[in-house]
Design an enzyme around this catalytic site. Structure first.
Site, PDB file in Angstrom:
ATOM      1  N   LYS A 191       0.815  -1.228   0.209  1.00  0.00           N
ATOM      2  CA  LYS A 191       0.112   0.036   0.083  1.00  0.00           C
ATOM      3  C   LYS A 191       0.957   1.164   0.049  1.00  0.00           C
ATOM      4  O   LYS A 191       2.103   1.042   0.521  1.00  0.00           O
ATOM      5  CB  LYS A 191      -0.727  -0.120   1.256  1.00  0.00           C
ATOM      6  N   GLY A 210     -23.119   4.322   4.607  1.00  0.00           N
ATOM      7  CA  GLY A 210     -22.442   4.551   3.752  1.00  0.00           C
ATOM      8  C   GLY A 210     -22.768   4.242   2.275  1.00  0.00           C
ATOM      9  O   GLY A 210     -23.018   2.892   2.053  1.00  0.00           O
ATOM     10  N   GLY A 236     -21.999   5.214  -0.795  1.00  0.00           N
ATOM     11  CA  GLY A 236     -21.066   5.695  -2.008  1.00  0.00           C
ATOM     12  C   GLY A 236     -20.830   4.819  -2.990  1.00  0.00           C
ATOM     13  O   GLY A 236     -21.710   4.152  -3.244  1.00  0.00           O
ATOM     14  N   VAL A 277     -19.543   2.128  -3.448  1.00  0.00           N
ATOM     15  CA  VAL A 277     -19.739   0.464  -3.037  1.00  0.00           C
ATOM     16  C   VAL A 277     -21.221   0.518  -2.679  1.00  0.00           C
ATOM     17  O   VAL A 277     -21.833  -0.649  -2.839  1.00  0.00           O
ATOM     18  CB  VAL A 277     -18.960  -0.275  -2.167  1.00  0.00           C
TER      19      VAL A 277
HETATM   20  P1  NAD Z   1     -17.007   6.382  -1.162  1.00  0.00           P
HETATM   21  O1  NAD Z   1     -16.326   7.644  -0.511  1.00  0.00           O
HETATM   22  O2  NAD Z   1     -17.520   6.419  -2.408  1.00  0.00           O
HETATM   23  O3  NAD Z   1     -18.394   6.411  -0.185  1.00  0.00           O
HETATM   24  C1  NAD Z   1     -18.168   6.447   1.353  1.00  0.00           C
HETATM   25  C2  NAD Z   1     -19.529   6.675   1.594  1.00  0.00           C
HETATM   26  O4  NAD Z   1     -19.668   6.899   3.032  1.00  0.00           O
HETATM   27  C3  NAD Z   1     -19.790   8.298   1.266  1.00  0.00           C
HETATM   28  O5  NAD Z   1     -21.081   8.329   0.509  1.00  0.00           O
HETATM   29  C4  NAD Z   1     -19.620   9.123   2.596  1.00  0.00           C
HETATM   30  O6  NAD Z   1     -20.606  10.263   2.572  1.00  0.00           O
HETATM   31  C5  NAD Z   1     -20.080   8.241   3.454  1.00  0.00           C
HETATM   32  N1  NAD Z   1     -19.795   8.400   4.959  1.00  0.00           N
HETATM   33  C6  NAD Z   1     -18.610   8.929   5.390  1.00  0.00           C
HETATM   34  N2  NAD Z   1     -18.755   9.112   6.809  1.00  0.00           N
HETATM   35  C7  NAD Z   1     -19.873   8.493   7.171  1.00  0.00           C
HETATM   36  C8  NAD Z   1     -20.586   8.455   8.598  1.00  0.00           C
HETATM   37  N3  NAD Z   1     -20.022   8.755   9.626  1.00  0.00           N
HETATM   38  N4  NAD Z   1     -21.762   7.631   8.379  1.00  0.00           N
HETATM   39  C9  NAD Z   1     -22.434   7.330   7.220  1.00  0.00           C
HETATM   40  N5  NAD Z   1     -21.587   7.389   6.017  1.00  0.00           N
HETATM   41  C10 NAD Z   1     -20.519   8.096   5.904  1.00  0.00           C
HETATM   42  O7  NAD Z   1     -16.057   4.952  -0.877  1.00  0.00           O
HETATM   43  P2  NAD Z   1     -16.494   3.713  -1.687  1.00  0.00           P
HETATM   44  O8  NAD Z   1     -15.678   3.424  -2.739  1.00  0.00           O
HETATM   45  O9  NAD Z   1     -17.878   3.431  -1.667  1.00  0.00           O
HETATM   46  O10 NAD Z   1     -15.896   2.563  -0.307  1.00  0.00           O
HETATM   47  C11 NAD Z   1     -16.562   2.393   1.014  1.00  0.00           C
HETATM   48  C12 NAD Z   1     -15.740   1.497   1.889  1.00  0.00           C
HETATM   49  O11 NAD Z   1     -15.291   0.110   1.272  1.00  0.00           O
HETATM   50  C13 NAD Z   1     -14.409   2.435   2.189  1.00  0.00           C
HETATM   51  O12 NAD Z   1     -13.938   1.967   3.521  1.00  0.00           O
HETATM   52  C14 NAD Z   1     -13.301   1.504   1.132  1.00  0.00           C
HETATM   53  O13 NAD Z   1     -12.166   1.518   1.783  1.00  0.00           O
HETATM   54  C15 NAD Z   1     -13.794   0.144   1.214  1.00  0.00           C
HETATM   55  N6  NAD Z   1     -13.454  -0.512   0.133  1.00  0.00           N
HETATM   56  C16 NAD Z   1     -13.835  -0.110  -1.145  1.00  0.00           C
HETATM   57  C17 NAD Z   1     -13.563  -0.637  -2.436  1.00  0.00           C
HETATM   58  C18 NAD Z   1     -13.966  -0.202  -3.672  1.00  0.00           C
HETATM   59  O14 NAD Z   1     -13.707  -1.026  -4.564  1.00  0.00           O
HETATM   60  N7  NAD Z   1     -14.218   1.111  -3.841  1.00  0.00           N
HETATM   61  C19 NAD Z   1     -12.739  -1.815  -2.023  1.00  0.00           C
HETATM   62  C20 NAD Z   1     -12.343  -2.362  -0.887  1.00  0.00           C
HETATM   63  C21 NAD Z   1     -12.702  -1.691   0.204  1.00  0.00           C
END
Ligand code: NAD
Length: 365
Positions: free
Chosen positions: A94, A194, A196, A198
């Site tokens: 990482k 959350g 976002g 995913v």
């Molecule tokens: P993203 O940034 O698109 O979405 C995150 C969402 O969480 C946002 O809508 C944000 O407003 C919301 N959020 C932040 N703080 C919050 C809180 N306190 N309460 C409720 N909602 C809150 O991220 P993502 O790409 O959807 O990833 C989500 C999680 O999955 C992250 O932890 C990321 O590390 C993990 N992850 C993502 C991937 C991927 O392919 N994108 C792969 C493995 C792990």
């Protein structure tokens, strides 16, 4: 809020670095600095026994350099287990770049970072993480081939999030089968924290299967949009963790399963996308076990993203990506059954399987 995330397996300044849980046998940690572009980065190469270390680059305005170091170490360790448990011939790594992406990110800085990645000669492949865009990976690609997650237009695999969500969905169904005797999500009340990249896709998949989905986010606009799009309810109470439901899906932050929340949780299953959901993987893993809450290990069920970028290196097609992601269902069930049979926590059970695979490969070498 984000400081909670850094509390996971926190590196202690006063103690020696080698031997601490976050450091946990890292092969190499590289500090990179370039004053002309303002680049300050740390690359953690945790383990390369199964293959080159792969893991995204996170750009974040860390409060201290210790926070940045801690973050990169715990994330790269997690990548080793994620690749091993998923059956990919990849190691764990990482990178973090210190600074606010809105203020310091420039193409020059990204190219300089790429040149540092290049000096590792393919031992570490980078990808996108928080604070990065696909276009940044395209910039890095200008100076090194050791980058994944580049745009489809440039031959990459594109956005990994839908694949991640599909893997989480598979892991959730397996955990549901383990907890309830069948894997149908029809009628199950699911709290998605959350929504976002995913989380939204997970809402689509689960609501299409008839689940009663309740969403929570700090972004009101997204709540309104996702609620209207899929006809799901928005959580309006003041403590999501205490809300009665069948499944909790953390898809926002790490460390949401902690001393404070664990006593309130009323769900039977936890299955979500966020990395490092257990604030302390030993203590909180055991507390969940005592409460008989089925925890689908995060690094196992959120591996769809890494499967997607691995495909880019191996030249896999869509069918192979889908098959490997669907395999998360069987692996999750195996791990839950093994944990039950051995009285281990599900997290520890998943780590031990990952470690066995790495140890077996080490013997062959
Ligand atoms: P993203 O940034 O698109 O979405 C995150 C969402 O969480 C946002 O809508 C944000 O407003 C919301 N959020 C932040 N703080 C919050 C809180 N306190 N309460 C409720 N909602 C809150 O991220 P993502 O790409 O959807 O990833 C989500 C999680 O999955 C992250 O932890 C990321 O590390 C993990 N992850 C993502 C991937 C991927 O392919 N994108 C792969 C493995 C792990």
């Amino acid at each position: 809020m984000i400081t909670e995330v850094f509390a996971v397996n926190q590196l202690k300044k006063e103690a020696p670095v080698f031997g601490q849980l976050s450091f946990d046998d890292h092969e190499q940690v590289v500090f990179c600095q370039d004053k002309d572009t303002g680049l300050k980065a740390i690359i953690g190469v945790h383990n390369t026994i199964l293959g080159p270390a792969l893991g995204g680059t996170r750009m974040y305005d860390y409060a201290t350099e210790w926070d940045a170091l801690n973050d990169v170490l715990r994330l790269s360790r997690g990548m080793t287990y994620k690749a091993a448990i998923t059956g990919l011939n990849l190691g764990g790594g990482k990178a973090v770049i210190i600074g606010d992406p809105k203020k310091i990110k420039t193409p020059e800085l990204m190219r300089r970072f790429g040149k540092f990645v290049h000096t590792l000669g393919g031992k570490y492949y980078t990808a996108e993480d928080v604070g990065m865009e696909t276009s940044d990976m395209d910039t890095v690609r200008e100076v090194t081939p050791y980058v994944t997650g580049i745009s489809e237009a440039k031959g990459g695999a594109g956005n990994p999030s839908p694949v991640t969500a599909y893997g989480v969905f598979m892991g959730m169904k397996a955990a549901t089968k383990f907890a309830y005797g069948n894997d149908s999500l029809d009628g199950k009340r699911i709290l998605v924290q959350g929504i976002g990249h995913v989380g939204e896709e997970l809402v689509r998949l689960t609501s299409e299967e008839g689940a009663k989905v309740v969403i929570s986010d700090i972004n009101e606009e997204r709540l309104a949009a996702v609620s209207a799009k899929y006809g799901v309810k928005v959580y309006r109470g003041d403590d999501l963790y205490a809300e009665p439901a069948d499944i909790y899906a953390p898809c926002a932050l790490g460390a949401t399963i902690n001393d404070d929340t664990i006593n309130k949780l009323k769900v039977k299953v936890i299955a979500g996308a966020a990395n490092n959901q257990l604030a302390n993987e030993n203590i909180h893993g055991e507390l969940l076990q005592k409460k008989e809450i089925v925890y689908a290990p995060d690094f196992l069920i959120n591996a769809g993203g890494i499967i997607n970028v691995f495909a880019e290196i191996e030249g896999y097609g869509r069918d192979q990506i889908v098959a490997k992601t669907e395999n998360i269902y069987d692996t999750t069930l195996d791990i839950l059954n093994k944990a039950k049979a051995t009285s281990m926590t599900t997290n520890a059970s998943a780590i031990s399987i990952a470690e066995d695979r790495i140890a077996a490969r080490k013997k062959e070498k």
